[in-house]
Design a protein around this motif. Structure first.
Motif, mmCIF file in Angstrom:
data_model
loop_
_atom_site.group_PDB
_atom_site.id
_atom_site.type_symbol
_atom_site.label_atom_id
_atom_site.label_comp_id
_atom_site.label_asym_id
_atom_site.label_seq_id
_atom_site.Cartn_x
_atom_site.Cartn_y
_atom_site.Cartn_z
ATOM 1 N N ASN A 28 0.740 -1.200 0.056
ATOM 2 C CA ASN A 28 -0.090 -0.131 0.169
ATOM 3 C C ASN A 28 0.784 1.374 -0.078
ATOM 4 O OD1 ASN A 28 0.799 -0.583 2.956
ATOM 5 N ND2 ASN A 28 -0.769 0.903 3.418
ATOM 6 N N SER A 29 0.251 2.418 -0.645
ATOM 7 C CA SER A 29 1.044 3.497 -0.736
ATOM 8 C C SER A 29 -0.007 4.613 -1.120
ATOM 9 C CB SER A 29 2.148 3.692 -1.699
ATOM 10 O OG SER A 29 2.741 4.901 -1.898
ATOM 11 N N LYS A 30 0.111 5.887 -0.611
ATOM 12 C CA LYS A 30 -0.847 6.864 -1.174
ATOM 13 C C LYS A 30 -1.003 7.111 -2.491
ATOM 14 C CE LYS A 30 -0.779 9.703 3.322
ATOM 15 N NZ LYS A 30 -0.411 10.913 3.781
ATOM 16 N N ASN A 31 0.389 7.091 -3.119
ATOM 17 C CA ASN A 31 0.214 7.305 -4.715
ATOM 18 C C ASN A 31 1.008 5.964 -5.395
ATOM 19 O OD1 ASN A 31 -0.873 10.243 -4.521
ATOM 20 N ND2 ASN A 31 1.128 10.372 -3.339
ATOM 21 N N LEU A 32 1.171 6.287 -6.781
ATOM 22 C CA LEU A 32 2.054 5.092 -7.342
ATOM 23 C C LEU A 32 3.440 5.347 -7.099
ATOM 24 C CD1 LEU A 32 2.136 2.680 -9.445
ATOM 25 C CD2 LEU A 32 2.153 4.605 -11.207
ATOM 26 N N ASP A 33 4.068 4.363 -6.640
ATOM 27 C CA ASP A 33 5.557 4.258 -6.419
ATOM 28 C C ASP A 33 6.194 3.059 -6.888
ATOM 29 O OD1 ASP A 33 8.047 4.557 -5.408
ATOM 30 O OD2 ASP A 33 7.656 4.176 -3.495
ATOM 31 N N LEU A 34 6.594 3.283 -8.318
ATOM 32 C CA LEU A 34 7.074 2.325 -9.259
ATOM 33 C C LEU A 34 8.381 2.224 -9.354
ATOM 34 C CD1 LEU A 34 6.068 0.049 -11.090
ATOM 35 C CD2 LEU A 34 5.668 1.769 -12.823
ATOM 36 N N ASN A 35 8.922 0.750 -9.023
ATOM 37 C CA ASN A 35 10.508 0.620 -9.104
ATOM 38 C C ASN A 35 10.587 -0.610 -10.145
ATOM 39 O OD1 ASN A 35 11.412 2.479 -7.175
ATOM 40 N ND2 ASN A 35 10.493 0.978 -5.672
ATOM 41 N N THR A 36 11.352 -0.279 -11.071
ATOM 42 C CA THR A 36 11.472 -1.594 -12.098
ATOM 43 C C THR A 36 13.032 -1.826 -12.169
ATOM 44 O OG1 THR A 36 11.791 0.073 -13.913
ATOM 45 C CG2 THR A 36 9.633 -0.507 -13.392
ATOM 46 N N ARG A 37 13.275 -3.129 -12.427
ATOM 47 C CA ARG A 37 14.573 -3.610 -12.645
ATOM 48 C C ARG A 37 14.507 -4.659 -13.913
ATOM 49 N NH1 ARG A 37 14.263 -3.887 -7.121
ATOM 50 N NH2 ARG A 37 13.193 -5.749 -7.244
ATOM 51 N N VAL A 38 15.200 -4.058 -14.770
ATOM 52 C CA VAL A 38 15.306 -4.706 -16.304
ATOM 53 C C VAL A 38 16.724 -4.908 -16.950
ATOM 54 C CG1 VAL A 38 14.426 -4.548 -18.558
ATOM 55 C CG2 VAL A 38 12.907 -3.632 -16.703
ATOM 56 N N PRO A 39 16.843 -6.174 -17.387
ATOM 57 C CA PRO A 39 18.184 -6.118 -17.856
ATOM 58 C C PRO A 39 18.508 -5.076 -18.840
ATOM 59 C CG PRO A 39 17.170 -8.269 -17.759
ATOM 60 C CD PRO A 39 16.197 -7.073 -17.259
ATOM 61 N N SER A 40 19.777 -4.817 -19.143
ATOM 62 C CA SER A 40 20.175 -3.643 -19.973
ATOM 63 C C SER A 40 19.695 -3.797 -21.315
ATOM 64 C CB SER A 40 21.876 -3.441 -20.072
ATOM 65 O OG SER A 40 22.423 -4.497 -20.268
ATOM 66 N N TYR A 41 19.673 -5.158 -22.082
ATOM 67 C CA TYR A 41 19.373 -5.137 -23.393
ATOM 68 C C TYR A 41 17.849 -5.092 -23.697
ATOM 69 C CZ TYR A 41 19.900 -10.051 -21.381
ATOM 70 O OH TYR A 41 19.836 -11.203 -20.695
ATOM 71 N N TYR A 42 17.131 -4.889 -22.416
ATOM 72 C CA TYR A 42 15.560 -4.600 -22.713
ATOM 73 C C TYR A 42 15.099 -3.431 -22.188
ATOM 74 C CZ TYR A 42 15.377 -9.794 -22.677
ATOM 75 O OH TYR A 42 15.210 -11.243 -22.902
ATOM 76 N N LYS A 43 16.159 -2.487 -21.814
ATOM 77 C CA LYS A 43 15.948 -1.161 -21.337
ATOM 78 C C LYS A 43 15.175 -0.275 -22.358
ATOM 79 C CE LYS A 43 17.921 -0.882 -17.289
ATOM 80 N NZ LYS A 43 17.213 -0.078 -16.186
ATOM 81 N N GLU A 44 15.270 -0.502 -23.530
ATOM 82 C CA GLU A 44 14.458 0.395 -24.722
ATOM 83 C C GLU A 44 13.037 0.133 -24.160
ATOM 84 O OE1 GLU A 44 14.299 -1.301 -28.753
ATOM 85 O OE2 GLU A 44 16.259 -1.881 -27.999
#
Length: 288
Positions: A28-44
């Motif tokens: 739960n959070s008051k707003n959207l707090d989004l953290n993403t971990r994506v391999p470098s070759y999928y960064k685009e």
């Protein structure tokens, strides 16, 4: 139908050379707090992934991860042969002149800059299409988790609101006795003073005083707020913020009723209503 902000979703994709694991966690959070971990070759593709997560999950502290485990026998990292041989030759000519211990020289050379080279993996659109499909599956799983988690919250809210409604009925029953009690107390106070009073003036002052203690409007508004809360709880969309605002309005009417009660039995019931309301407030923070 409400949703909880707590959830978990996972999907695993097996490709010819790798295993791709997609995980989504939400709190739960008051707003959207989004953290993403994506391999470098999928960064685009990361921006598109963030938009998809935001539109589907709306709110909460969300952690999204793509983990890659290579399963193929071949590796994209190669020994840079010419560079390593050049390092060995330099080491022989400087630090180890005349030394034939090539194993030790190799150990040192392989740790030097550019001794290893990794071929950059280009994004395979066909591969990404499969990963994107599994992201959708993980999203479906976390949304299902959120809905299941919210069922217990919904049952609890209905119970608490029903308890407050029952308490409100008790307040209505006590209201007549409360007014009579106030009249008797005022009359007794004047009698104890042993002074003559103008009965007409007393009646006027009594009416003015009782108007200040009148809770009819509070009772009507409180009943309407309770009904409105249940109506919003039954809608198709989950709107925890709106439910939270309604809870604030319920609290306002309960507090005003308590401050105007001036009657111990009614004040005890108001305390019970406040207790039920606090339990709703604690849980409403976890509703999407």
């Amino acid at each position: 139908m409400i949703q909880s902000m707590t959830g978990y979703g996972k999907s695993v994709l097996h490709l010819p050379s790798k295993k791709v694991t997609i995980e989504i966690k939400s709190l739960n959070s008051k707003n959207l707090d989004l953290n993403t971990r994506v391999p470098s070759y999928y960064k685009e593709k990361e921006l598109a992934v963030r938009k998809k997560l935001a539109s589907n999950l709306v709110r909460g502290k969300i952690d999204f991860s793509i983990w890659i485990e290579m399963t193929a026998e071949e590796t994209s990292t190669k020994v840079n042969k010419n560079v390593v041989l050049e390092y060995i030759q330099q080491l022989k000519n400087t630090l180890f002149t005349g030394s034939d211990n090539d194993v030790e020289l190799l150990k040192m050379a392989i740790k030097m800059p550019d001794a290893l080279k990794t071929e950059r993996e280009e994004l395979d659109e066909t591969e990404w299409a499969q990963i994107d499909t599994h992201i959708d599956e993980a999203l479906k799983e976390i949304i299902t988790y959120r809905i299941d988690e919210a069922k217990s919250l919904e049952d609890d809210f209905k119970l608490r609101i029903a308890n407050i409604q029952s308490a409100l009925e008790e307040v209505k029953k006590l209201d007549g006795d409360r007014i009579d009690n106030v009249k008797v107390r005022l009359q007794k106070a004047l009698t104890d003073l042993k002074i003559e009073i103008d009965e007409n003036r007393f009646e006027q002052e009594l009416i003015y005083y009782l108007e200040k203690l009148d809770i009819n409007e509070e009772k009507v508004r409180l009943e309407n707020h309770l009904i409105y809360f249940l109506e919003q709880l039954a809608t198709e969309d989950s709107n925890g913020k709106k439910l939270g605002f309604i809870v604030q309005e319920i609290g306002r009417e309960v507090n005003t009723t308590g401050s105007k009660a001036n009657f111990a039995p009614m004040q005890k019931i108001v305390i019970q209503m406040k207790d039920e309301l606090e339990k709703i407030k604690e849980q409403i923070l976890n509703v999407l």
